[in-house]
Design a protein around this motif. Structure first.
Motif, PDB file in Angstrom:
ATOM      1  N   CYS A 297      -7.537  17.214   8.533  1.00 28.21           N
ATOM      2  CA  CYS A 297      -7.186  17.772   6.994  1.00 28.21           C
ATOM      3  C   CYS A 297      -5.097  17.109   5.958  1.00 28.21           C
ATOM      4  O   CYS A 297      -5.297  16.571   5.529  1.00 28.21           O
ATOM      5  CB  CYS A 297      -6.632  19.339   6.823  1.00 28.21           C
ATOM      6  N   ALA A 298      -4.961  16.856   7.409  1.00 26.25           N
ATOM      7  CA  ALA A 298      -3.607  16.372   7.086  1.00 26.25           C
ATOM      8  C   ALA A 298      -3.572  14.912   5.950  1.00 26.25           C
ATOM      9  O   ALA A 298      -3.711  14.345   5.172  1.00 26.25           O
ATOM     10  CB  ALA A 298      -1.957  16.134   7.750  1.00 26.25           C
ATOM     11  N   ALA A 299      -4.769  14.475   6.885  1.00 24.76           N
ATOM     12  CA  ALA A 299      -5.089  12.670   6.950  1.00 24.76           C
ATOM     13  C   ALA A 299      -6.208  12.236   5.571  1.00 24.76           C
ATOM     14  O   ALA A 299      -5.457  11.807   4.385  1.00 24.76           O
ATOM     15  CB  ALA A 299      -5.797  12.048   8.023  1.00 24.76           C
TER      16      ALA A 299
ATOM     17  N   LEU B 224      -4.726  11.288   2.222  1.00 26.90           N
ATOM     18  CA  LEU B 224      -5.523   9.500   1.413  1.00 26.90           C
ATOM     19  C   LEU B 224      -5.737   9.984   0.011  1.00 26.90           C
ATOM     20  O   LEU B 224      -5.386   9.090  -1.001  1.00 26.90           O
ATOM     21  CB  LEU B 224      -6.943   9.390   2.368  1.00 26.90           C
ATOM     22  N   VAL B 225      -6.407  11.323  -0.001  1.00 23.58           N
ATOM     23  CA  VAL B 225      -6.775  11.791  -1.145  1.00 23.58           C
ATOM     24  C   VAL B 225      -5.554  11.540  -2.513  1.00 23.58           C
ATOM     25  O   VAL B 225      -5.008  11.170  -3.657  1.00 23.58           O
ATOM     26  CB  VAL B 225      -7.468  13.141  -2.053  1.00 23.58           C
ATOM     27  N   SER B 226      -4.048  12.579  -1.813  1.00 23.95           N
ATOM     28  CA  SER B 226      -2.929  11.587  -3.025  1.00 23.95           C
ATOM     29  C   SER B 226      -2.823  10.434  -2.990  1.00 23.95           C
ATOM     30  O   SER B 226      -1.856   9.585  -4.535  1.00 23.95           O
ATOM     31  CB  SER B 226      -1.906  12.650  -1.590  1.00 23.95           C
ATOM     32  N   SER B 227      -2.803   9.392  -2.290  1.00 22.88           N
ATOM     33  CA  SER B 227      -2.562   7.964  -2.384  1.00 22.88           C
ATOM     34  C   SER B 227      -3.607   7.612  -3.539  1.00 22.88           C
ATOM     35  O   SER B 227      -3.228   6.907  -3.942  1.00 22.88           O
ATOM     36  CB  SER B 227      -2.728   7.296  -0.536  1.00 22.88           C
TER      37      SER B 227
ATOM     38  N   CYS C  49       0.570  -1.077   0.677  1.00 22.68           N
ATOM     39  CA  CYS C  49      -0.116  -0.162  -0.077  1.00 22.68           C
ATOM     40  C   CYS C  49       1.160   1.304   0.069  1.00 22.68           C
ATOM     41  O   CYS C  49       0.537   2.662  -0.750  1.00 22.68           O
ATOM     42  CB  CYS C  49      -0.754   0.138   0.954  1.00 22.68           C
ATOM     43  N   MET C  50       1.929   1.290   0.871  1.00 21.50           N
ATOM     44  CA  MET C  50       2.821   2.734   0.719  1.00 21.50           C
ATOM     45  C   MET C  50       3.206   2.490  -0.910  1.00 21.50           C
ATOM     46  O   MET C  50       3.733   3.661  -1.151  1.00 21.50           O
ATOM     47  CB  MET C  50       4.130   2.084   1.710  1.00 21.50           C
ATOM     48  N   MET C  51       3.680   1.177  -1.512  1.00 21.86           N
ATOM     49  CA  MET C  51       4.124   1.411  -2.024  1.00 21.86           C
ATOM     50  C   MET C  51       3.133   1.810  -3.741  1.00 21.86           C
ATOM     51  O   MET C  51       4.119   2.760  -4.439  1.00 21.86           O
ATOM     52  CB  MET C  51       4.708   0.165  -3.183  1.00 21.86           C
ATOM     53  N   LEU C  52       2.472   1.631  -3.473  1.00 18.78           N
ATOM     54  CA  LEU C  52       1.078   1.983  -4.380  1.00 18.78           C
ATOM     55  C   LEU C  52       1.334   3.810  -4.348  1.00 18.78           C
ATOM     56  O   LEU C  52       1.159   3.908  -4.685  1.00 18.78           O
ATOM     57  CB  LEU C  52      -0.387   1.153  -3.689  1.00 18.78           C
ATOM     58  N   SER C  53       0.500   3.886  -3.252  1.00 14.81           N
ATOM     59  CA  SER C  53       0.812   5.580  -2.465  1.00 14.81           C
ATOM     60  C   SER C  53       1.757   5.909  -3.467  1.00 14.81           C
ATOM     61  O   SER C  53       2.116   7.901  -2.499  1.00 14.81           O
ATOM     62  CB  SER C  53       0.237   5.612  -1.108  1.00 14.81           C
ATOM     63  N   LYS C  54       2.626   5.845  -3.508  1.00 14.57           N
ATOM     64  CA  LYS C  54       4.199   6.528  -3.599  1.00 14.57           C
ATOM     65  C   LYS C  54       4.703   7.561  -2.557  1.00 14.57           C
ATOM     66  O   LYS C  54       4.312   8.644  -2.776  1.00 14.57           O
ATOM     67  CB  LYS C  54       3.983   7.717  -4.443  1.00 14.57           C
TER      68      LYS C  54
ATOM     69  N   LEU D  35       5.910  11.148  -1.935  1.00 14.50           N
ATOM     70  CA  LEU D  35       5.168  11.904  -2.464  1.00 14.50           C
ATOM     71  C   LEU D  35       4.738  12.576  -2.390  1.00 14.50           C
ATOM     72  O   LEU D  35       4.417  13.483  -1.843  1.00 14.50           O
ATOM     73  CB  LEU D  35       5.724  11.277  -4.140  1.00 14.50           C
ATOM     74  N   THR D  36       3.835  11.242  -0.950  1.00 19.10           N
ATOM     75  CA  THR D  36       2.717  11.917  -0.967  1.00 19.10           C
ATOM     76  C   THR D  36       2.841  12.786   0.658  1.00 19.10           C
ATOM     77  O   THR D  36       2.266  13.406   0.843  1.00 19.10           O
ATOM     78  CB  THR D  36       1.778  10.631  -0.208  1.00 19.10           C
ATOM     79  N   SER D  37       3.876  12.387   1.555  1.00 17.31           N
ATOM     80  CA  SER D  37       4.581  12.319   2.633  1.00 17.31           C
ATOM     81  C   SER D  37       4.927  14.285   2.737  1.00 17.31           C
ATOM     82  O   SER D  37       4.299  15.297   2.844  1.00 17.31           O
ATOM     83  CB  SER D  37       5.660  12.130   3.149  1.00 17.31           C
ATOM     84  N   LEU D  38       5.463  14.328   0.887  1.00 18.81           N
ATOM     85  CA  LEU D  38       5.519  15.576   0.284  1.00 18.81           C
ATOM     86  C   LEU D  38       4.716  16.749   0.519  1.00 18.81           C
ATOM     87  O   LEU D  38       4.386  17.718   0.514  1.00 18.81           O
ATOM     88  CB  LEU D  38       6.716  15.799  -0.734  1.00 18.81           C
ATOM     89  N   VAL D  39       4.043  15.810  -0.107  1.00 16.14           N
ATOM     90  CA  VAL D  39       2.438  16.913  -0.238  1.00 16.14           C
ATOM     91  C   VAL D  39       1.646  16.897   0.536  1.00 16.14           C
ATOM     92  O   VAL D  39       1.154  17.745   0.913  1.00 16.14           O
ATOM     93  CB  VAL D  39       0.861  16.106  -1.222  1.00 16.14           C
ATOM     94  N   VAL D  40       1.808  16.180   2.288  1.00 21.75           N
ATOM     95  CA  VAL D  40       0.841  16.119   3.156  1.00 21.75           C
ATOM     96  C   VAL D  40       1.979  17.413   4.094  1.00 21.75           C
ATOM     97  O   VAL D  40       1.148  18.586   4.568  1.00 21.75           O
ATOM     98  CB  VAL D  40       1.247  15.341   4.209  1.00 21.75           C
ATOM     99  N   MET D  41       2.665  17.159   3.211  1.00 18.06           N
ATOM    100  CA  MET D  41       4.140  18.525   4.042  1.00 18.06           C
ATOM    101  C   MET D  41       3.592  20.279   4.093  1.00 18.06           C
ATOM    102  O   MET D  41       3.417  20.743   4.462  1.00 18.06           O
ATOM    103  CB  MET D  41       5.535  18.475   4.334  1.00 18.06           C
ATOM    104  N   THR D  42       2.816  20.010   2.592  1.00 20.11           N
ATOM    105  CA  THR D  42       2.825  21.499   2.272  1.00 20.11           C
ATOM    106  C   THR D  42       1.648  21.136   2.383  1.00 20.11           C
ATOM    107  O   THR D  42       1.027  23.087   2.656  1.00 20.11           O
ATOM    108  CB  THR D  42       3.029  21.287   0.584  1.00 20.11           C
ATOM    109  N   SER D  43       0.265  20.636   2.736  1.00 19.03           N
ATOM    110  CA  SER D  43      -0.717  20.779   3.516  1.00 19.03           C
ATOM    111  C   SER D  43      -0.754  21.104   4.850  1.00 19.03           C
ATOM    112  O   SER D  43      -1.290  22.479   4.783  1.00 19.03           O
ATOM    113  CB  SER D  43      -1.642  19.537   2.947  1.00 19.03           C
ATOM    114  N   MET D  44       0.071  20.704   5.129  1.00 16.75           N
ATOM    115  CA  MET D  44       0.328  20.992   6.809  1.00 16.75           C
ATOM    116  C   MET D  44       1.062  22.414   7.074  1.00 16.75           C
ATOM    117  O   MET D  44       0.532  23.833   7.820  1.00 16.75           O
ATOM    118  CB  MET D  44       1.480  20.294   7.526  1.00 16.75           C
TER     119      MET D  44
END
Length: 412
Positions: free
Chosen positions: A126-128, A132-135, A91-96, A99-108
């Motif tokens: 909001c972060a969660a 999930l949407v990025s994944s 699941c982590m590989m599917l979600s990249k 990259l998803t962590s970077l997206v969440v960081m900018t949202s935060m």
């Protein structure tokens, strides 16, 4: 002293027997006994054989090889993988995950920079939801690009390419994460944040992904996709979008050009082989110019952020060395256009963005909407005090209106 010469014999050792067909052994014997009993000599039945010498282990293995059938197939069964024990990793590989962590960081960062009271529950939701949407978007992207990912060294080890998961698993994962993420954003944050997340999901999966093989404009569209998550964080905190959100969106939009153009420069053979229309492949000169141009836009935006009342003046001064060095690396990439300069620019971009977000947070001008309103009211009162008294208008407070009545009014 006498010598014993043995011809055509085999020397039996602990791990096998060695036949001696043409050579002889000469043992030195003293007083009728060998000085050292190195081996036990035994005659063999093949006195006149001139075949190559083999050990017992080799003989037994050759016998087994003759008896067992050889596998001459040009294909072999693919070993089954235990999905249950590796589900989290897949699941982590599917979600990249990176990259998803970077997206969440900018949202935060967008949430933290918004001039509104900080609510930890809304912040976490909001972060969660954004993650999930990025994944979901990354999973659908991998589903569409399996035949092209298989031709690239950077992506050939993805789960769908290697067959670790089936395409139905990727679609199911995307459906679950997108539904959960958008529900969290809509009910736990606000409808505006959920609308931005849904729009970004559609833009990434249905427009940007197919455009990568059609037009060079995919890079500009992909930068829009990367600029929306901080707007989601800002909207999640304040419930609206204003000039501060625009500053953050411009910074994230421009940052992706030096970041991705430097990354794609050393991956040109892969992108060309897979048929992707990237600037580094179709127009290398434009690729370098755009990277340099947008580092300048980032610098100008950071300087203007204090005038737009997003940060204070200290941010403009503190971020200037960081942005100047970013421009210098982009200039080196533009002039040299080699793998070394592109690699330096890419690596520094990974440091530049978190450092810039941290400086913006430290030098945030307003920490709540009430503080913003109080500051505006104080500015208005200060401007009014500068006016002469003849031009001032006094506003009386509201109160009950009392009408005068004659004293001789008789009551019926």
């Amino acid at each position: 002293m006498s010598y014993l010469k043995v011809l055509h014999c085999s020397l039996c050792l602990k791990h096998g027997s060695y036949g001696l067909s043409t050579k002889s052994l000469l043992f030195k014997i003293g007083n009728g006994k060998p000085i050292q009993q190195l081996a036990t000599l035994s005659t063999t039945h093949c006195w006149r054989s001139k075949l190559p010498l083999t050990t017992q282990t080799q003989i037994s293995s050759s016998v087994k090889t003759k008896n067992s059938p050889q596998d001459t197939r040009i294909w072999k069964e693919t070993p089954t993988h235990d999905i249950k024990n590796n589900l989290g990793n897949y699941c982590m590989m599917l979600s990249k995950f990176r990259l998803t962590s970077l997206v969440v960081m900018t949202s935060m960062a967008g949430y933290a920079l918004a001039p509104a009271p900080f609510n930890f529950t809304t912040f976490a939701l909001c972060a969660a939801g954004t993650g999930l949407v990025s994944s979901a978007a990354n999973s659908i992207n991998q589903y569409h690009e399996v035949p092209f990912d298989a031709q690239m060294s950077r992506t050939k080890n993805r789960v769908l390419v290697k067959g670790l998961l089936e395409p139905v698993h990727a679609i199911s994962f995307a459906a679950l994460t997108s539904a959960t993420g958008l529900s969290i954003l809509y009910f736990g944050v606000n409808p505006l944040t959920a609308a931005l997340g849904a729009g970004n999901l559609i833009l990434y999966t249905s427009v940007y992904t197919p455009m990568k093989r059609m037009s060079i404009l995919n890079t500009w569209l992909g930068s829009v996709v990367g600029a929306i998550p901080p707007l989601m964080g800002w909207a999640g905190c304040s419930g609206s979008l204003d000039a501060g959100a625009l500053v953050l969106g411009v910074v994230l939009y421009s940052w992706q050009f030096p970041h991705f153009n430097a990354l794609s420069w050393n991956l040109r053979p892969d992108y060309s082989r897979a048929g992707y229309r990237m600037m580094a492949v179709t127009d290398p000169g434009l690729c370098r110019r755009v990277a340099l141009r947008h580092t300048g836009i980032i610098t100008a935006t950071c300087l203007a952020s204090s005038y737009l009342e997003v940060t204070n003046m200290w941010f403009a001064l503190e971020s200037l060395p960081l942005n100047i060095y970013f421009m210098y690396l982009a200039w080196q990439f533009y002039k040299k256009s080699d793998s070394g300069s592109s690699r330096k620019l890419f690596r520094f971009s990974l440091i530049h963005l978190p450092a810039l977000m941290l400086l913006m947070l430290v030098n945030k001008k307003y920490w709540s909407s009430s503080e913003t309103q109080e500051n505006k009211d104080s500015l208005k009162s200060h401007e009014v005090n500068k006016l002469p008294e003849s031009k001032r208008i006094t506003v009386l407070p509201r109160g009950p209106i009392v009408t005068a009545q004659d004293k001789d009014v008789s009551l019926n």
